[in-house]
Design a protein around this motif. Structure first.
Motif, PDB file in Angstrom:
ATOM      1  N   GLU A  32       0.840  -1.212   0.000  1.00 43.84           N
ATOM      2  CA  GLU A  32       0.000   0.000   0.000  1.00 43.84           C
ATOM      3  C   GLU A  32       0.868   1.253   0.000  1.00 43.84           C
ATOM      4  N   ILE A  33       1.926   1.237   0.799  1.00 44.44           N
ATOM      5  CA  ILE A  33       2.825   2.394   0.862  1.00 44.44           C
ATOM      6  C   ILE A  33       3.493   2.621  -0.486  1.00 44.44           C
ATOM      7  N   VAL A  34       4.062   1.576  -1.069  1.00 45.99           N
ATOM      8  CA  VAL A  34       4.765   1.709  -2.342  1.00 45.99           C
ATOM      9  C   VAL A  34       3.821   2.203  -3.432  1.00 45.99           C
ATOM     10  N   GLY A  35       2.609   1.667  -3.464  1.00 43.07           N
ATOM     11  CA  GLY A  35       1.644   2.084  -4.474  1.00 43.07           C
ATOM     12  C   GLY A  35       1.238   3.539  -4.358  1.00 43.07           C
ATOM     13  N   SER A  36       1.346   4.097  -3.163  1.00 41.17           N
ATOM     14  CA  SER A  36       0.885   5.468  -2.937  1.00 41.17           C
ATOM     15  C   SER A  36       1.949   6.521  -3.187  1.00 41.17           C
ATOM     16  N   LEU A  37       3.196   6.110  -3.358  1.00 41.23           N
ATOM     17  CA  LEU A  37       4.294   7.067  -3.459  1.00 41.23           C
ATOM     18  C   LEU A  37       4.707   7.314  -4.906  1.00 41.23           C
ATOM     19  N   ASP A  38       5.254   8.515  -5.149  1.00 39.38           N
ATOM     20  CA  ASP A  38       5.800   8.828  -6.463  1.00 39.38           C
ATOM     21  C   ASP A  38       7.242   8.352  -6.598  1.00 39.38           C
ATOM     22  N   ARG A  39       7.997   8.372  -5.490  1.00 34.07           N
ATOM     23  CA  ARG A  39       9.385   7.954  -5.472  1.00 34.07           C
ATOM     24  C   ARG A  39       9.642   7.188  -4.183  1.00 34.07           C
ATOM     25  N   VAL A  40      10.421   6.086  -4.279  1.00 34.80           N
ATOM     26  CA  VAL A  40      10.758   5.330  -3.074  1.00 34.80           C
ATOM     27  C   VAL A  40      11.959   4.430  -3.368  1.00 34.80           C
ATOM     28  N   ARG A  41      12.811   4.269  -2.358  1.00 37.76           N
ATOM     29  CA  ARG A  41      13.951   3.373  -2.443  1.00 37.76           C
ATOM     30  C   ARG A  41      13.947   2.450  -1.238  1.00 37.76           C
ATOM     31  N   ALA A  42      14.423   1.222  -1.448  1.00 42.91           N
ATOM     32  CA  ALA A  42      14.523   0.257  -0.352  1.00 42.91           C
ATOM     33  C   ALA A  42      15.877   0.396   0.339  1.00 42.91           C
ATOM     34  N   VAL A  43      15.867   0.261   1.667  1.00 39.88           N
ATOM     35  CA  VAL A  43      17.102   0.229   2.442  1.00 39.88           C
ATOM     36  C   VAL A  43      17.043  -0.983   3.363  1.00 39.88           C
ATOM     37  N   GLY A  44      18.161  -1.674   3.498  1.00 40.11           N
ATOM     38  CA  GLY A  44      18.200  -2.876   4.331  1.00 40.11           C
ATOM     39  C   GLY A  44      18.924  -2.612   5.632  1.00 40.11           C
ATOM     40  N   THR A  45      20.025  -3.313   5.845  1.00 43.95           N
ATOM     41  CA  THR A  45      20.774  -3.154   7.088  1.00 43.95           C
ATOM     42  C   THR A  45      21.867  -2.096   6.969  1.00 43.95           C
ATOM     43  N   ARG A  46      21.847  -1.315   5.891  1.00 43.04           N
ATOM     44  CA  ARG A  46      22.678  -0.115   5.721  1.00 43.04           C
ATOM     45  C   ARG A  46      24.168  -0.437   5.608  1.00 43.04           C
ATOM     46  N   HIS A  47      24.491  -1.603   5.038  1.00 46.19           N
ATOM     47  CA  HIS A  47      25.884  -1.988   4.952  1.00 46.19           C
ATOM     48  C   HIS A  47      26.545  -1.592   3.636  1.00 46.19           C
ATOM     49  N   GLU A 141       3.203  -0.228  -9.345  1.00 42.52           N
ATOM     50  CA  GLU A 141       1.766  -0.055  -9.109  1.00 42.52           C
ATOM     51  C   GLU A 141       1.344  -0.550  -7.730  1.00 42.52           C
ATOM     52  N   GLY A 142       2.286  -1.061  -6.953  1.00 43.51           N
ATOM     53  CA  GLY A 142       1.954  -1.594  -5.644  1.00 43.51           C
ATOM     54  C   GLY A 142       1.491  -3.040  -5.688  1.00 43.51           C
ATOM     55  N   GLU A 143       1.720  -3.723  -6.808  1.00 38.70           N
ATOM     56  CA  GLU A 143       1.338  -5.129  -6.937  1.00 38.70           C
ATOM     57  C   GLU A 143       2.479  -6.020  -6.460  1.00 38.70           C
ATOM     58  N   VAL A 144       2.138  -7.132  -5.851  1.00 39.42           N
ATOM     59  CA  VAL A 144       3.129  -8.097  -5.403  1.00 39.42           C
ATOM     60  C   VAL A 144       3.291  -9.157  -6.489  1.00 39.42           C
ATOM     61  N   LEU A 145       4.504  -9.269  -7.035  1.00 39.00           N
ATOM     62  CA  LEU A 145       4.781 -10.177  -8.144  1.00 39.00           C
ATOM     63  C   LEU A 145       5.834 -11.200  -7.727  1.00 39.00           C
ATOM     64  N   ASP A 146       5.740 -12.403  -8.299  1.00 42.12           N
ATOM     65  CA  ASP A 146       6.697 -13.463  -8.018  1.00 42.12           C
ATOM     66  C   ASP A 146       7.386 -13.897  -9.304  1.00 42.12           C
ATOM     67  N   PHE A 147       8.704 -14.116  -9.209  1.00 41.01           N
ATOM     68  CA  PHE A 147       9.503 -14.562 -10.346  1.00 41.01           C
ATOM     69  C   PHE A 147      10.370 -15.738  -9.905  1.00 41.01           C
ATOM     70  N   ASP A 148      10.588 -16.686 -10.808  1.00 44.56           N
ATOM     71  CA  ASP A 148      11.520 -17.772 -10.514  1.00 44.56           C
ATOM     72  C   ASP A 148      12.430 -17.990 -11.717  1.00 44.56           C
ATOM     73  N   LEU A 164      14.026  -2.203  -9.904  1.00 40.52           N
ATOM     74  CA  LEU A 164      12.834  -2.810 -10.499  1.00 40.52           C
ATOM     75  C   LEU A 164      11.646  -2.842  -9.553  1.00 40.52           C
ATOM     76  N   GLY A 165      11.882  -2.636  -8.275  1.00 46.41           N
ATOM     77  CA  GLY A 165      10.806  -2.709  -7.291  1.00 46.41           C
ATOM     78  C   GLY A 165      11.385  -2.947  -5.918  1.00 46.41           C
ATOM     79  N   PRO A 402       8.214   2.472 -15.589  1.00 44.81           N
ATOM     80  CA  PRO A 402       8.258   3.492 -16.645  1.00 44.81           C
ATOM     81  C   PRO A 402       8.309   4.919 -16.124  1.00 44.81           C
ATOM     82  N   THR A 403       7.840   5.173 -14.901  1.00 38.96           N
ATOM     83  CA  THR A 403       7.832   6.540 -14.365  1.00 38.96           C
ATOM     84  C   THR A 403       9.056   6.834 -13.499  1.00 38.96           C
ATOM     85  N   GLY A 404       9.924   5.854 -13.293  1.00 33.39           N
ATOM     86  CA  GLY A 404      11.106   6.087 -12.474  1.00 33.39           C
ATOM     87  C   GLY A 404      10.828   6.158 -10.995  1.00 33.39           C
TER      88      GLY A 404
END
Length: 417
Positions: A32-47, A141-148, A164-165, A402-404
């Motif tokens: 829900e958060i990702v779908g609502s934002l115009d820009r966002v980056r993931a951060v993990g354990t900051r290493h 778009e805030g959709e949860v996708l799975d790839f293998d 990519l997400g 497509p929107t960056g």
């Protein structure tokens, strides 16, 4: 839930400029958060040691439960991307399973390590991302996708720099548990490092050479041997003697190290260099690393020794490791067995402003690929010559984002818009 106290990377080498850091409590909240934002980056354990995770807004999944799911028949395990390797390793070992390889720090998140191509060592061991069998992510778009691995572009989705997400879960290959011993050899002559590189790197399941470049020997060679694979452990290495458990010089390296000196133990307590219950590495440091084709490894090290007088005054330690070739588009070991030349620097960023361009110029004839999560100066024009599949990755990124939404200054700088 979110905070405006965004903070810094673990070693304090980069202060995040994001205005807000989201800390969701569930996958649905994250989507829900990702779908609502115009820009966002993931951060993990900051290493990481650069601005790869930075952006206008950041999101972290480190507070989510690991939610580990074991598939013994498939020999895989699925886990939340924010989970630290040390946590997963302990869970697996308790159930008789293991990972093929680990990085030097068990403190890092599985998602962050996968995204940046982080690695361990070993001629037959790929980077950690090569063990990834499945990726779940939240798209623009805030959709949860799975790839293998059956997906035709899976090799472009695994180490993807967060472009990519937001990676939420990873499925990783596992194998039955095993034991490892770490033997340390002192003062390996540089003539052997350069002239017998292949033999040295094949001395065990995982091998690391430590040096400060301006001395006549490599101060230590760390050989990790699998008790179920390696027939015998060398007692000396081209005249370099083994250091035994209890040796004061080993103890002086610090209590945060995993047990060395030939004492066997579980894989999760030997493959990493540092204990999961202690502060890793030096702490107040900057790191850089460059991958060269293994065929040119000795020549690349010989060339770097020409800069030894410039490198040594700013260095804590340098570590040389090996990785197997793989087919992952943004892997530093893409389509070539590689020698990874790592630098742990004193926290002197001004000195590196002048030194890193010198190092990268010396390594340029060997098509050196910088580690995505560490400090380097190379930019997109050069990266395009180093990564044959970068145009394919950019096309994949343009389709998936497509929107960056997941773009930032780092990505624009190192892979282009």
């Amino acid at each position: 839930m979110y905070t405006t106290d965004v903070g810094t990377t673990w070693a304090g080498t980069h202060t995040f400029g994001a205005r807000r850091l989201y800390l969701p409590g569930s996958l649905s909240e994250a989507a829900e958060i990702v779908g609502s934002l115009d820009r966002v980056r993931a951060v993990g354990t900051r290493h990481s040691f650069n601005d790869i995770a930075d952006g206008e807004t950041m999101i972290s999944l480190v507070q989510l439960e690991p939610d580990v799911q074991l598939d013994e028949q498939a020999r895989t395990v699925s886990v939340c991307s924010g989970t630290r390797y040390g946590v997963l390793a302990s869970w697996l070992h308790d159930r008789g399973w293991a990972l093929r390889n680990m990085g030097s720090l068990p403190h890092i998140s599985i998602g962050g390590a996968t995204a940046t191509g982080t690695h361990g060592s070993g001629d037959t061991n790929g980077i950690l991302s090569t063990a990834v069998a499945g990726v779940q992510l939240i798209n623009a778009e805030g959709e949860v996708l799975d790839f293998d691995r059956s997906h035709p572009e899976f090799a472009g989705i695994v180490p993807s720099l967060g472009a990519l997400g937001i990676i939420t879960r990873l499925t990783v290959d596992i194998e039955p548990t095993y034991e490892v011993r770490q033997d340390v050899f002192r003062d390996l002559p540089w003539e052997a490092v350069i002239g017998e590189l292949d033999t040295v790197m094949a001395a065990g399941y995982s091998v690391s050479i430590f040096t400060v470049w301006d001395e006549p020997t490599a101060s230590r060679v760390l050989v990790k041997s699998r008790l179920d694979v390696d027939a015998e452990v060398p007692t000396e290495l081209f005249g370099a003697p083994a250091m035994h458990h209890g040796d004061p010089e080993l103890a002086a390296l610090g209590a945060n190290r995993t047990v060395q000196g030939g004492i066997p133990g579980p894989w999760l307590e030997r493959l990493p260099h540092f204990r999961v219950d202690a502060n890793p590495s030096n702490g107040d440091e900057i790191q850089s690393e460059y991958f060269v084709d293994r065929r040119h490894g000795a020549a690349a090290m010989d060339a770097l020794r020409g800069l030894a007088s410039e490198i040594a005054p700013h260095l804590i330690a340098s570590e040389i490791r090996s990785t197997a070739a793989d087919n992952l588009w943004l892997s530093m070991a893409y389509e070539r067995p590689s020698l990874a030349i790592h630098f742990t620097w004193l926290n002197r960023p001004d000195a590196l402003t002048n030194l890193l361009p010198r190092i990268e110029k010396v390594l340029a004839p060997f098509d050196a690929r910088p580690h995505w999560g560490k400090t380097f100066v190379a930019q997109a024009d050069l990266m395009k010559t180093l990564y044959p599949r970068l145009p394919d990755f950019q096309a994949l990124r343009n389709r998936m984002d497509p929107t960056g939404k997941f773009s930032n200054d780092y990505l624009r700088r190192v892979i282009g818009s």
